[in-house]
Scaffold this motif. Structure first.
Motif, mmCIF file in Angstrom:
data_model
loop_
_atom_site.group_PDB
_atom_site.id
_atom_site.type_symbol
_atom_site.label_atom_id
_atom_site.label_comp_id
_atom_site.label_asym_id
_atom_site.label_seq_id
_atom_site.Cartn_x
_atom_site.Cartn_y
_atom_site.Cartn_z
ATOM 1 N N HIS A 550 0.839 -1.197 0.000
ATOM 2 C CA HIS A 550 0.000 0.000 0.000
ATOM 3 C C HIS A 550 0.875 1.248 0.000
ATOM 4 N N GLN A 551 0.558 2.179 -0.913
ATOM 5 C CA GLN A 551 1.208 3.481 -0.945
ATOM 6 C C GLN A 551 0.130 4.565 -0.926
ATOM 7 N N ARG A 552 0.416 5.642 -0.208
ATOM 8 C CA ARG A 552 -0.545 6.738 -0.105
ATOM 9 C C ARG A 552 -0.013 7.972 -0.828
ATOM 10 N N PHE A 553 -0.879 8.597 -1.633
ATOM 11 C CA PHE A 553 -0.518 9.813 -2.355
ATOM 12 C C PHE A 553 -1.454 10.930 -1.906
ATOM 13 N N GLU A 554 -0.869 11.988 -1.301
ATOM 14 C CA GLU A 554 -1.655 13.074 -0.739
ATOM 15 C C GLU A 554 -1.073 14.418 -1.150
ATOM 16 N N HIS A 555 -1.836 15.482 -0.874
ATOM 17 C CA HIS A 555 -1.345 16.832 -1.144
ATOM 18 C C HIS A 555 -0.133 17.130 -0.264
ATOM 19 N N THR A 556 0.823 17.877 -0.824
ATOM 20 C CA THR A 556 1.999 18.251 -0.030
ATOM 21 C C THR A 556 1.614 19.161 1.130
ATOM 22 N N ILE A 557 0.564 19.966 0.924
ATOM 23 C CA ILE A 557 0.060 20.831 1.997
ATOM 24 C C ILE A 557 -1.346 20.365 2.344
ATOM 25 N N GLU A 558 -1.526 19.945 3.560
ATOM 26 C CA GLU A 558 -2.817 19.398 3.984
ATOM 27 C C GLU A 558 -3.938 20.412 3.790
ATOM 28 N N GLU A 559 -5.062 19.937 3.269
ATOM 29 C CA GLU A 559 -6.258 20.742 3.025
ATOM 30 C C GLU A 559 -6.094 21.731 1.868
ATOM 31 N N ASP A 560 -4.925 21.736 1.217
ATOM 32 C CA ASP A 560 -4.729 22.622 0.065
ATOM 33 C C ASP A 560 -4.870 21.797 -1.211
ATOM 34 N N LYS A 561 -6.021 21.884 -1.848
ATOM 35 C CA LYS A 561 -6.306 21.051 -3.012
ATOM 36 C C LYS A 561 -5.507 21.442 -4.253
ATOM 37 N N ASP A 562 -4.866 22.593 -4.212
ATOM 38 C CA ASP A 562 -4.070 23.025 -5.357
ATOM 39 C C ASP A 562 -2.589 22.706 -5.205
ATOM 40 N N SER A 563 -2.197 22.172 -4.047
ATOM 41 C CA SER A 563 -0.786 21.800 -3.880
ATOM 42 C C SER A 563 -0.526 20.465 -4.576
ATOM 43 N N PRO A 564 0.708 20.209 -4.985
ATOM 44 C CA PRO A 564 1.024 18.957 -5.691
ATOM 45 C C PRO A 564 0.702 17.727 -4.853
ATOM 46 N N VAL A 565 0.395 16.637 -5.551
ATOM 47 C CA VAL A 565 0.143 15.351 -4.901
ATOM 48 C C VAL A 565 1.411 14.507 -4.995
ATOM 49 N N VAL A 566 1.883 14.012 -3.866
ATOM 50 C CA VAL A 566 3.106 13.199 -3.827
ATOM 51 C C VAL A 566 2.877 11.996 -2.916
ATOM 52 N N GLN A 567 3.789 11.030 -3.004
ATOM 53 C CA GLN A 567 3.687 9.878 -2.103
ATOM 54 C C GLN A 567 4.019 10.316 -0.689
ATOM 55 N N LYS A 568 3.186 9.900 0.253
ATOM 56 C CA LYS A 568 3.394 10.252 1.653
ATOM 57 C C LYS A 568 3.635 8.983 2.465
ATOM 58 N N GLY A 569 4.602 9.067 3.352
ATOM 59 C CA GLY A 569 4.848 7.936 4.239
ATOM 60 C C GLY A 569 5.545 6.788 3.540
ATOM 61 N N GLN A 570 5.773 5.724 4.294
ATOM 62 C CA GLN A 570 6.463 4.543 3.796
ATOM 63 C C GLN A 570 5.507 3.606 3.068
ATOM 64 N N LEU A 571 6.078 2.849 2.163
ATOM 65 C CA LEU A 571 5.325 1.787 1.517
ATOM 66 C C LEU A 571 5.023 0.708 2.562
ATOM 67 N N LYS A 572 3.752 0.307 2.655
ATOM 68 C CA LYS A 572 3.341 -0.630 3.702
ATOM 69 C C LYS A 572 2.949 -1.981 3.111
ATOM 70 N N PRO A 573 3.661 -3.045 3.463
ATOM 71 C CA PRO A 573 3.246 -4.381 3.018
ATOM 72 C C PRO A 573 1.925 -4.780 3.668
ATOM 73 N N ILE A 574 1.156 -5.595 2.947
ATOM 74 C CA ILE A 574 -0.061 -6.187 3.504
ATOM 75 C C ILE A 574 0.222 -7.679 3.603
ATOM 76 N N PRO A 575 0.787 -8.137 4.722
ATOM 77 C CA PRO A 575 1.260 -9.530 4.822
ATOM 78 C C PRO A 575 0.136 -10.525 4.591
ATOM 79 N N PRO A 576 0.450 -11.648 3.915
ATOM 80 C CA PRO A 576 -0.553 -12.702 3.705
ATOM 81 C C PRO A 576 -1.128 -13.170 5.036
ATOM 82 N N GLY A 577 -2.418 -13.383 5.040
ATOM 83 C CA GLY A 577 -3.078 -13.845 6.259
ATOM 84 C C GLY A 577 -3.574 -12.717 7.139
ATOM 85 N N THR A 578 -3.040 -11.501 6.912
ATOM 86 C CA THR A 578 -3.479 -10.358 7.726
ATOM 87 C C THR A 578 -4.304 -9.372 6.903
ATOM 88 N N ALA A 579 -4.468 -9.694 5.609
ATOM 89 C CA ALA A 579 -5.177 -8.764 4.719
ATOM 90 C C ALA A 579 -6.590 -8.484 5.208
#
Length: 718
Positions: A550-579
């Motif tokens: 799982h990867q999350r892509f959000e605005h660089t400035i929170e609540e600012d819809k005109d700011s660029p969208v970039v990947q936020k945070g670390q890439l998160k595995p969804i381990p088998p069996g815990t999905a």
């Protein structure tokens, strides 16, 4: 910066294996590899143009040697594939031993336009005239897939956002003839022939950059046609650039006035001998400034290296010019397409059903590889063929194009013996090439090469290149990227959320490797979550772990819809069996893009991880004891099971596509109120049968462009 760059070589005159030729060639390759020292504009080469005299005597073995000694190293130095190499014939590319089989009427120079038209407008006569180029023709067709490379050859490309046309002309049709004194002197005896370029210029009239390539300068043509050919090529309906060779004199100049506006660039000789002033050039066009540069290179035979070609007219080794202005006719793609009444009625019924369900959050788009055909030219002369896609193309591939590229990159078809033609090197018109290659199964082809030496590495490099390239989103990608904001602005999202049972934003499922859909969301400044399949890392028993991440892509400035969208945070595995318990995203917060086949970047693995070969899919589909819930969050599976499915550009022709549906989606007997629709412009008979068997209504015989244009209109009116 929007622009394009080409490398222009000419006059190689391949004989046998010569030491001095190797010295000059090795220095040439180094000069090309270090081209950024000449100018940063040369970092990316878009195409290579060779303006004639590949061989010395037009023999088959000379072409084989030229490919090994010149073209392969040059392609490697530029990072291009053979489809970006464009070659025209020169006087050394005809085999003069074939003259003894020709009629006397074409063994001496033509004397009038009437003779030229008589021979060039009669197919049988024209074919006879081209017989001495047989070895050249077979060589170029085999390696670059040019159509009729010895006569009026056209290749179209999309480069820097421009439609680019290459027009290859054979100016050596009457070369090598002996005069009354038993001498060969082509000056003033050569012909191009108006029939060779008349129709071709009409075909490329809609292209924004038109480049004519021939071996001989126009001043060497026969006097009776010289002015006419010059006018045709240089006037307002002609070409922006005229590239040639033959005279071994490197220069560049622009002609304007009554003969038109055209930049003429003769190339030097790539190799005449080691003690000769050999030459070549780079050309860069800057579409933003409407200027161009020709960088002239010269062989310094005293110092044994290539350097800038300095003269009084170009004291810095380059020539600057203005991009010529030409009339550009509108592409032959009508804005208004007449749709039969039956299709119009079907569309209306379809949209009356679809649009309310989109507005209520009840539809999941399921995107297949053929969505990448959207916004391609509908003109058969402009539309790229499946075997023309390569890593330098400006559009993402379909599965057939990717299969054909992998197949071609390993010369698989060249090693096959065709049972119909009984030839190992398949001719261009072979049914295997014209029919079979257009239906290649990506999983089958990739499986074959994955078992070959270095095959797996080649596949990884190809998928990595596709993933890393930023292709321009088409209108289908843009539709889905802009839909969330439209739903918000119209109040549909808030209404959906208030109901409590449905989700505010869409889940979009895709089986494509490219990231054009994600790029469309980033361009539209629309936050989203990306869930991708990966086979990465090892468990405690040393087995490859197959999972989604799982990867999350959000605005660089929170609540600012005109700011660029970039990947936020670390890439998160969804381990088998815990999905089943994974709940780190919500369709009430952002849309989710589910990439079923990957690829994805893993921190511990620099290569992309994905499913492509048959073995990949066997592992993928059989994993976790046939329980997809072990891999996919139940949140997404529940959404899939309880929604109407909207298949776009998706084919059931291949087995793994059908198994995916069987694993993830309920069979028709288990569906309650869900309806499935498939939109595919040109499904074949098997596809139609399979969709019908799945109880899926299919919308066909209408282009994706028209479909989404009409959908946009209806969506905003409802």
């Amino acid at each position: 910066m929007a622009g394009m760059t080409w490398l222009h070589l000419s006059d190689w005159h391949q004989k046998g294996k010569e030491f001095d030729r190797q010295v000059v060639r090795d220095a040439l390759i180094r000069d090309i590899e270090e081209r950024e020292k000449i100018s940063p504009d040369l970092a990316k080469i878009d195409l290579i143009i060779f303006s004639g005299d590949v061989a010395h005597a037009g023999k088959k073995e000379e072409y084989t040697a030229a490919w090994e000694n010149l073209f392969e190293p040059v392609l490697q130095a530029t990072g291009l594939t053979a489809e970006r190499l464009f070659i025209v014939p020169g006087n050394h590319d005809l085999d003069r031993s074939a003259f003894e089989l020709l009629p006397n009427s074409i063994l001496k120079p033509f004397e009038s336009n009437e003779q030229v038209k008589d021979w060039l407008t009669n197919k049988k006569k024209c074919d006879r005239l081209r017989e001495p180029f047989e070895a050249y023709r077979e060589f170029v067709t085999k390696y670059t897939h040019q159509t009729q490379p010895d006569y009026s050859s056209i290749r179209r490309l999309q480069i820097g956002g421009k439609r680019v046309a290459l027009l290859g002309l054979n100016s050596a049709l009457m070369a090598g003839r002996v005069n009354e004194r038993g001498e060969v002197n082509d000056d003033g005896k050569l012909i191009v022939g108006e029939p060779q370029l008349y129709d071709a210029l009409h075909k490329i009239a809609s292209d924004e950059v038109r480049i004519a390539v021939l071996h001989h300068p126009l001043e060497l043509l026969a006097e009776f046609e010289r002015d006419l050919i010059t006018q045709r090529l240089q006037d307002n309906d002609g070409c922006h650039f005229l590239l040639c060779g033959h005279q071994h004199k490197a220069k560049a100049y622009q002609v304007t006035g009554t003969t038109g506006n055209c930049v003429i660039i003769p190339a030097g000789s790539s190799y005449s001998n080691r003690g000769y002033h050999n030459g070549y050039n780079f050309v860069h066009l800057d579409f933003a400034t409407n200027k161009g540069n020709v960088y002239l290179r010269l062989w310094d035979y005293d110092e044994n290296y290539w350097r800038e070609h300095i003269a009084r007219s170009h004291e810095h080794g380059y020539v600057i010019f203005e991009l010529p202005k030409k009339e550009i006719k509108r592409p032959n793609i009508p804005n208004i397409v007449t749709v039969p009444d039956e299709i119009q009625n079907t569309l209306k019924q379809h949209f009356d059903w679809l649009i309310p369900k989109i507005k209520n959050g009840l539809v999941i788009p399921f995107l297949g590889a053929d969505i990448n055909l959207c916004d391609r030219s509908q003109d058969p002369n402009l539309a790229p063929k499946p075997w023309e896609w390569n890593l330098n193309s400006d559009y993402p591939p379909t599965s057939v194009e990717l299969a054909a590229y992998l197949d071609r990159s390993h010369k698989y078809l060249q090693r096959m013996r065709c049972p119909l033609c009984d030839e190992e090197n398949l001719p261009a018109k072979c049914p295997i090439v014209t029919q079979f290659v257009t239906r290649l199964d990506l999983q089958n082809v990739s499986q074959y090469f994955n078992l070959l030496s270095e095959g797996e590495e080649n596949i990884k490099e190809t998928i990595t290149a596709i993933t890393e390239k930023e292709y321009k989103p088409n209108r289908l990608h843009q539709f889905f990227a802009e839909l969330p904001r439209f739903m918000d602005e119209m109040g549909y999202s808030a209404r959906i959320k208030s109901l409590g049972e449905k989700t505010r934003y869409q889940l979009i499922v895709t089986t494509n490797f490219d990231r054009t859909l994600e790029q469309a969301f980033i361009n539209a400044k629309q936050p989203f979550d990306l869930v991708s399949y990966t086979a990465g890392g090892e468990d405690s028993e040393g087995q490859i772990v197959k999972q989604f991440v799982h990867q999350r892509f959000e605005h660089t400035i929170e609540e600012d819809k005109d700011s660029p969208v970039v990947q936020k945070g670390q890439l998160k595995p969804i381990p088998p069996g815990t999905a089943n318990e994974y709940s780190d995203f919500s369709l009430n917060e952002r849309p989710v893009i589910l990439k079923l086949y990957g690829p994805v970047d893993l921190p511990e693995r620099p290569r992309k991880s994905f499913a492509i070969t048959e073995d990949h899919f066997i592992d993928y589909l059989a994993y976790a004891d046939n329980k997809p819930v072990d891999l996919l969050p139940s949140y997404l599976l529940g959404k899939l099971s309880n929604s109407h499915i909207w298949f776009l550009g998706y084919s059931l022709r291949y087995w793994h596509q059908r198994v995916i549906l069987h694993r993830l989606l309920p069979e028709k007997e288990q569906r309650k109120t869900q309806t499935w629709w498939a939109v595919h412009p040109k499904p074949d008979a098997l596809d139609k049968f399979l969709w019908k068997n799945k109880d899926v209504e299919i919308m066909s015989e209408i282009s994706l462009e028209i479909y989404f244009d009409e959908l946009n209109k209806k969506l905003k009116k409802h």
